[in-house]
Scaffold this active site. Sequence first.
Site, PDB file in Angstrom:
ATOM      1  N   ARG A   1       0.867  -1.182  -0.339  1.00 43.39           N
ATOM      2  CA  ARG A   1       0.149   0.024   0.006  1.00 43.39           C
ATOM      3  C   ARG A   1       0.790   1.197  -0.032  1.00 43.39           C
ATOM      4  O   ARG A   1       0.541   2.121  -0.864  1.00 43.39           O
ATOM      5  CB  ARG A   1      -0.881  -0.112   1.255  1.00 43.39           C
ATOM      6  CG  ARG A   1      -1.559   1.370   1.390  1.00 43.39           C
ATOM      7  CD  ARG A   1      -3.082   1.373   2.450  1.00 43.39           C
ATOM      8  NE  ARG A   1      -2.725   0.431   3.496  1.00 43.39           N
ATOM      9  CZ  ARG A   1      -1.838   0.578   4.728  1.00 43.39           C
ATOM     10  NH1 ARG A   1      -1.303   1.777   4.716  1.00 43.39           N
ATOM     11  NH2 ARG A   1      -2.190  -0.267   5.563  1.00 43.39           N
TER      12      ARG A   1
ATOM     13  N   TYR B   1     -17.451  16.345 -14.928  1.00 42.89           N
ATOM     14  CA  TYR B   1     -17.996  14.934 -15.025  1.00 42.89           C
ATOM     15  C   TYR B   1     -19.143  14.739 -13.979  1.00 42.89           C
ATOM     16  O   TYR B   1     -18.581  15.226 -12.807  1.00 42.89           O
ATOM     17  CB  TYR B   1     -16.725  14.160 -14.642  1.00 42.89           C
ATOM     18  CG  TYR B   1     -17.224  12.546 -14.651  1.00 42.89           C
ATOM     19  CD1 TYR B   1     -18.162  12.014 -15.460  1.00 42.89           C
ATOM     20  CD2 TYR B   1     -16.790  11.930 -13.474  1.00 42.89           C
ATOM     21  CE1 TYR B   1     -18.754  10.547 -15.014  1.00 42.89           C
ATOM     22  CE2 TYR B   1     -17.331  10.733 -13.427  1.00 42.89           C
ATOM     23  CZ  TYR B   1     -18.050   9.846 -13.814  1.00 42.89           C
ATOM     24  OH  TYR B   1     -18.384   8.785 -13.442  1.00 42.89           O
TER      25      TYR B   1
ATOM     26  N   ASP C   1      -8.339  18.657 -14.352  1.00 43.73           N
ATOM     27  CA  ASP C   1      -8.605  17.280 -14.801  1.00 43.73           C
ATOM     28  C   ASP C   1      -8.319  17.258 -16.094  1.00 43.73           C
ATOM     29  O   ASP C   1      -9.013  17.908 -17.096  1.00 43.73           O
ATOM     30  CB  ASP C   1     -10.120  17.051 -14.526  1.00 43.73           C
ATOM     31  CG  ASP C   1     -10.406  15.490 -14.804  1.00 43.73           C
ATOM     32  OD1 ASP C   1      -9.812  14.974 -15.612  1.00 43.73           O
ATOM     33  OD2 ASP C   1     -11.410  14.811 -14.168  1.00 43.73           O
TER      34      ASP C   1
ATOM     35  N   LYS D   1      -9.309   6.128 -19.076  1.00 40.96           N
ATOM     36  CA  LYS D   1      -9.623   6.477 -20.261  1.00 40.96           C
ATOM     37  C   LYS D   1      -8.390   6.573 -21.114  1.00 40.96           C
ATOM     38  O   LYS D   1      -7.861   5.382 -21.442  1.00 40.96           O
ATOM     39  CB  LYS D   1     -10.199   7.876 -20.243  1.00 40.96           C
ATOM     40  CG  LYS D   1     -11.028   8.226 -18.883  1.00 40.96           C
ATOM     41  CD  LYS D   1     -12.493   7.108 -19.187  1.00 40.96           C
ATOM     42  CE  LYS D   1     -13.546   7.140 -17.988  1.00 40.96           C
ATOM     43  NZ  LYS D   1     -13.407   7.914 -16.836  1.00 40.96           N
TER      44      LYS D   1
HETATM   45  O1  P1T Z   1     -14.333   6.581 -13.549  1.00 37.72           O
HETATM   46  P1  P1T Z   1     -13.213   6.859 -12.764  1.00 37.72           P
HETATM   47  O2  P1T Z   1     -11.950   6.453 -13.083  1.00 37.72           O
HETATM   48  O3  P1T Z   1     -13.263   6.935 -11.187  1.00 37.72           O
HETATM   49  O4  P1T Z   1     -12.854   8.510 -13.222  1.00 37.72           O
HETATM   50  C1  P1T Z   1     -13.692   9.533 -13.099  1.00 37.72           C
HETATM   51  C2  P1T Z   1     -13.732  10.671 -13.782  1.00 37.72           C
HETATM   52  C3  P1T Z   1     -12.949  11.858 -13.607  1.00 37.72           C
HETATM   53  N1  P1T Z   1     -12.778  12.720 -14.508  1.00 37.72           N
HETATM   54  C4  P1T Z   1     -13.515  12.580 -15.671  1.00 37.72           C
HETATM   55  C5  P1T Z   1     -13.065  13.857 -16.639  1.00 37.72           C
HETATM   56  C6  P1T Z   1     -13.946  11.647 -16.032  1.00 37.72           C
HETATM   57  O5  P1T Z   1     -14.570  11.783 -17.306  1.00 37.72           O
HETATM   58  C7  P1T Z   1     -14.062  10.631 -15.298  1.00 37.72           C
HETATM   59  C8  P1T Z   1     -15.085   9.356 -15.533  1.00 37.72           C
HETATM   60  N2  P1T Z   1     -15.937   9.366 -16.700  1.00 37.72           N
HETATM   61  C9  P1T Z   1     -16.797   8.722 -17.058  1.00 37.72           C
HETATM   62  C10 P1T Z   1     -16.921   7.264 -16.661  1.00 37.72           C
HETATM   63  C11 P1T Z   1     -17.628   8.982 -18.388  1.00 37.72           C
HETATM   64  O6  P1T Z   1     -18.068   8.102 -18.964  1.00 37.72           O
HETATM   65  O7  P1T Z   1     -17.577  10.231 -18.523  1.00 37.72           O
END
Ligand code: P1T
Length: 386
Positions: A50, A103, A176, A201
């Site tokens: 961790r 988001y 972000d 992504k």
């Molecule tokens: O899903 P996660 O890995 O926890 O990430 C969250 C997140 C944070 N910032 C942005 C700009 C994002 O697009 C996302 C996650 N977004 C999607 C799952 C979506 O379909 O837009």
Amino acid sequence: MGFDTQAIHAGEEPDFDGHPSGDVVVPIHLSSTFARRDVDEPTGGFEYSRSGNPTRFALEKKLAAIEGARYGLAFSSGLAAETTLCLSLLKAGDHVVAFDDLYGGTRRLFTRVFQENYGIGFSYADARDPENIKAAIRKDTKIIWLESPTNPLLRLCDIRAIAGIAHDAGARVVVDNTFASPYFQQPIGLGADVVVHSTTKYINGHSDSIGGALVTSDEELFRKLRFHQNTAGGILSPFDSFLVSRGIKTLALRMKRHEKNALAVAEFLSGHAKVAAVYYPGLASHPQHALARKQMKGFSGMLSVELKGGEAETRKFLRHLHLFALAESLGGVESLIEHPATMTHASIPPSERKKVGISDTLVRISVGIENADDLLADLDQALGTI
Ligand code: P1T
């Protein structure tokens, strides 16, 4: 060194002393703990997975390198990264100014957790005009939280201008960078203090891992973030760390193709009779195209489209696509499409969605790296059904 060279080599230089086998790819270190000869001498600096793990450590170095920054940290999701960042920087009574187009899950985290349970204030402003950010800043504002381009409306903000405003007010700037990817935009170089990623992504790029990252060049801040990463525990697993490292090695190649295909899709849809509007920063018609050219090296693979007709026509169009999977998420090699109002942004109250501009006929497209002609043919036949 060039981005593509860093993406392949950073964090994975062969270490003939530490890894006598001469691995050119850092192995997946599954061990949860690391034995030591003596109580106060961790072997090779690692104690417990961790706190630190060699596979994750290699990825964290790579993440920092591709963002042109000094330090990187990897988390079990984008939201785990965001949560850790908020835990590190905020306490009850503090205030955050955020871009109003974000988001949906990020806004849910802010509202339902940090505002309702922990007494932190959030104001949302249209950051397309830096003056709106300036007007929303208060004495207790600690963070300016931005996406650029935004999810889902592909709006941009001038990161350098807003960083100047924030730093004058003693606030930190968080960007972000998930939609642009570090290949097309490096916010630390534009004055941001912290970059957030959902590595789920573009960075991983193959829709087979959920992960997140924080990147900074501020040593004191890094130490704080690392303390909270270990203390709250939302770390990325060794196997996922390997997958994300592998994904990064082709990020440059993938992003060029995502962009090429997205431009083809944006141009095709702009001329289509069933389409009311296309939001893609790479189109000269995008109101912030000049800013995109200035602060990004390219326009990435995300776009949104406003369809003519009502929600029923929009749903019909989505049902009739074959190559674009109707699914949340983005940034993978395969094309995805979704309906923000009922999917990714459903947790935002309808009145707020309306205020920001997320309508019931808006669809968001993550353009993959398939053959562009096949993608256009699929969109054309599905539009033909409405
Ligand atoms: O899903 P996660 O890995 O926890 O990430 C969250 C997140 C944070 N910032 C942005 C700009 C994002 O697009 C996302 C996650 N977004 C999607 C799952 C979506 O379909 O837009």
